[in-house]
Design a protein around this motif. Sequence first.
Motif, mmCIF file in Angstrom:
data_model
loop_
_atom_site.group_PDB
_atom_site.id
_atom_site.type_symbol
_atom_site.label_atom_id
_atom_site.label_comp_id
_atom_site.label_asym_id
_atom_site.label_seq_id
_atom_site.Cartn_x
_atom_site.Cartn_y
_atom_site.Cartn_z
ATOM 1 N N LYS A 1 -2.268 13.548 -26.068
ATOM 2 C CA LYS A 1 -2.120 12.142 -26.252
ATOM 3 C C LYS A 1 -1.364 11.085 -27.876
ATOM 4 N N GLU A 2 -2.422 11.691 -28.626
ATOM 5 C CA GLU A 2 -2.099 10.318 -29.756
ATOM 6 C C GLU A 2 -1.103 11.334 -30.342
ATOM 7 N N ASN A 3 -0.971 12.714 -30.670
ATOM 8 C CA ASN A 3 -0.080 13.688 -31.540
ATOM 9 C C ASN A 3 1.358 13.644 -30.650
ATOM 10 N N ASN A 4 1.373 13.027 -29.501
ATOM 11 C CA ASN A 4 2.538 13.960 -28.808
ATOM 12 C C ASN A 4 3.139 15.609 -28.702
ATOM 13 N N MET A 5 1.585 15.585 -28.453
ATOM 14 C CA MET A 5 2.141 17.521 -28.614
ATOM 15 C C MET A 5 2.521 18.238 -27.216
ATOM 16 N N THR A 6 2.607 19.403 -27.500
ATOM 17 C CA THR A 6 3.107 20.467 -26.042
ATOM 18 C C THR A 6 2.166 21.347 -25.837
ATOM 19 N N THR A 7 0.915 21.287 -24.761
ATOM 20 C CA THR A 7 -0.269 22.180 -24.979
ATOM 21 C C THR A 7 0.195 22.787 -24.001
ATOM 22 N N VAL A 8 -0.333 23.551 -24.332
ATOM 23 C CA VAL A 8 -0.442 24.699 -22.935
ATOM 24 C C VAL A 8 -2.073 25.516 -23.782
ATOM 25 N N VAL A 9 -2.593 25.199 -21.995
ATOM 26 C CA VAL A 9 -3.807 25.832 -21.818
ATOM 27 C C VAL A 9 -4.199 26.561 -20.844
ATOM 28 N N ASN A 10 -4.806 28.603 -20.737
ATOM 29 C CA ASN A 10 -4.936 29.138 -19.662
ATOM 30 C C ASN A 10 -6.180 29.268 -19.797
ATOM 31 N N THR A 11 -6.371 28.480 -18.481
ATOM 32 C CA THR A 11 -7.840 28.575 -18.510
ATOM 33 C C THR A 11 -8.003 28.302 -16.462
ATOM 34 N N HIS A 12 -9.022 29.436 -16.388
ATOM 35 C CA HIS A 12 -9.559 29.386 -14.802
ATOM 36 C C HIS A 12 -10.754 28.300 -14.335
ATOM 37 N N ASP A 13 -10.766 27.043 -15.489
ATOM 38 C CA ASP A 13 -12.002 26.750 -14.953
ATOM 39 C C ASP A 13 -11.240 25.420 -14.502
ATOM 40 N N MET A 14 -11.977 25.400 -13.276
ATOM 41 C CA MET A 14 -11.462 24.084 -12.801
ATOM 42 C C MET A 14 -11.845 22.726 -12.648
ATOM 43 N N ASN A 15 -13.379 23.117 -13.059
ATOM 44 C CA ASN A 15 -13.215 21.202 -13.204
ATOM 45 C C ASN A 15 -12.002 20.928 -15.147
ATOM 46 N N SER A 16 -11.711 21.843 -15.068
ATOM 47 C CA SER A 16 -10.486 21.611 -16.648
ATOM 48 C C SER A 16 -9.489 21.215 -15.838
ATOM 49 N N VAL A 17 -8.971 21.908 -14.707
ATOM 50 C CA VAL A 17 -7.770 21.649 -13.802
ATOM 51 C C VAL A 17 -8.102 20.230 -13.066
ATOM 52 N N MET A 18 -9.268 19.948 -12.373
ATOM 53 C CA MET A 18 -8.854 19.009 -11.757
ATOM 54 C C MET A 18 -8.798 17.516 -12.784
ATOM 55 N N GLY A 19 -9.462 18.111 -14.265
ATOM 56 C CA GLY A 19 -9.616 17.181 -14.808
ATOM 57 C C GLY A 19 -8.892 16.394 -15.882
ATOM 58 N N ILE A 20 -8.184 17.076 -16.664
ATOM 59 C CA ILE A 20 -6.530 17.023 -17.527
ATOM 60 C C ILE A 20 -5.943 17.632 -17.433
ATOM 61 N N GLY A 21 -5.768 18.475 -15.585
ATOM 62 C CA GLY A 21 -4.124 18.961 -15.742
ATOM 63 C C GLY A 21 -3.019 18.646 -15.028
ATOM 64 N N GLU A 22 -2.074 17.823 -16.362
ATOM 65 C CA GLU A 22 -1.055 17.214 -15.644
ATOM 66 C C GLU A 22 -0.355 17.656 -15.487
ATOM 67 N N ASN A 23 0.350 19.201 -16.154
ATOM 68 C CA ASN A 23 1.284 19.823 -14.922
ATOM 69 C C ASN A 23 0.674 21.783 -15.281
ATOM 70 N N ILE A 24 0.778 21.866 -14.093
ATOM 71 C CA ILE A 24 0.067 23.449 -13.835
ATOM 72 C C ILE A 24 1.049 24.326 -13.554
ATOM 73 N N LEU A 25 0.817 25.542 -14.389
ATOM 74 C CA LEU A 25 1.488 26.473 -13.077
ATOM 75 C C LEU A 25 0.786 27.417 -12.616
ATOM 76 N N PHE A 26 0.670 27.386 -11.244
ATOM 77 C CA PHE A 26 -0.363 28.898 -10.444
ATOM 78 C C PHE A 26 0.781 30.505 -10.417
ATOM 79 N N LEU A 27 0.141 31.046 -11.361
ATOM 80 C CA LEU A 27 0.431 32.040 -11.350
ATOM 81 C C LEU A 27 -0.364 33.176 -10.505
#
Length: 259
Positions: free
Chosen positions: A193-219
Amino acid sequence: MSVITLNIMIELKSIYKSFEEKKVLNDVNCIFESGKTNLIIGRSGSGKTVLMNCIVGLMAPDSGVILYDNENFLSMNKKEVISLRRHMGMLFQSSALFDSMTVLENVMFPLDMFSNESYKERKKRAEFCLDRVNLSDAAQKYPGELSGGMQKRAAIARAISMKPKYLFCDEPNSGLDPKTSLVIDQLIYEITKENNMTTVVNTHDMNSVMGIGENILFLYHGQREWVGSKDEIMESSNQRLNDFIFASDFSKKLREANE
């Protein structure tokens, strides 16, 4: 003082990738938005890591288009690729810090390699990044003297040292306890947010998904199965997504709490 918001994003169009006869990515289309935490999720073997490797150029897709701010990464010449990579920050699963360097030297490493600033300016930037991740007191320590969570924070400081437009995080919470994972997630979110970056996170952690998942791609088996936000994910009628979500420990706890 007004802040200028740049519309920097990454767009994938019809990405295919196979290894011999095995198709790993099959017609993946997606937009990763600027100023947001964009997550790639899916079961092991779904193609998450291969997709991220293609996006950052560690692997070439068989076909398709990868656009960085409307410029095709796959058709860039060597000079253009080097220039683009200077705008990329990488947070590796293992942190990948240099054991023989202090924490400060690790954070300064990209600056020493690519920046034309003076040593004093590079050191000041590195110290700022360490302060941002609350590691100023560890500047002269070596990675082996740090906990796993502190190593991840040091790696984040290094990843943002060059003020990247794009930040890539590969399983940032791997090997961390739940409390430390929340700290890392919040740090990634805040820095995005501070740097207006395009951040891409590869994860299987559902806590992360529900905590910071603003735009989620499910493969699912290399294909784009679902795209949405953390607010939409629990309301989804996609059976494959639901099977993935409710197979996690997080979702079991969530259901138990609501019963």
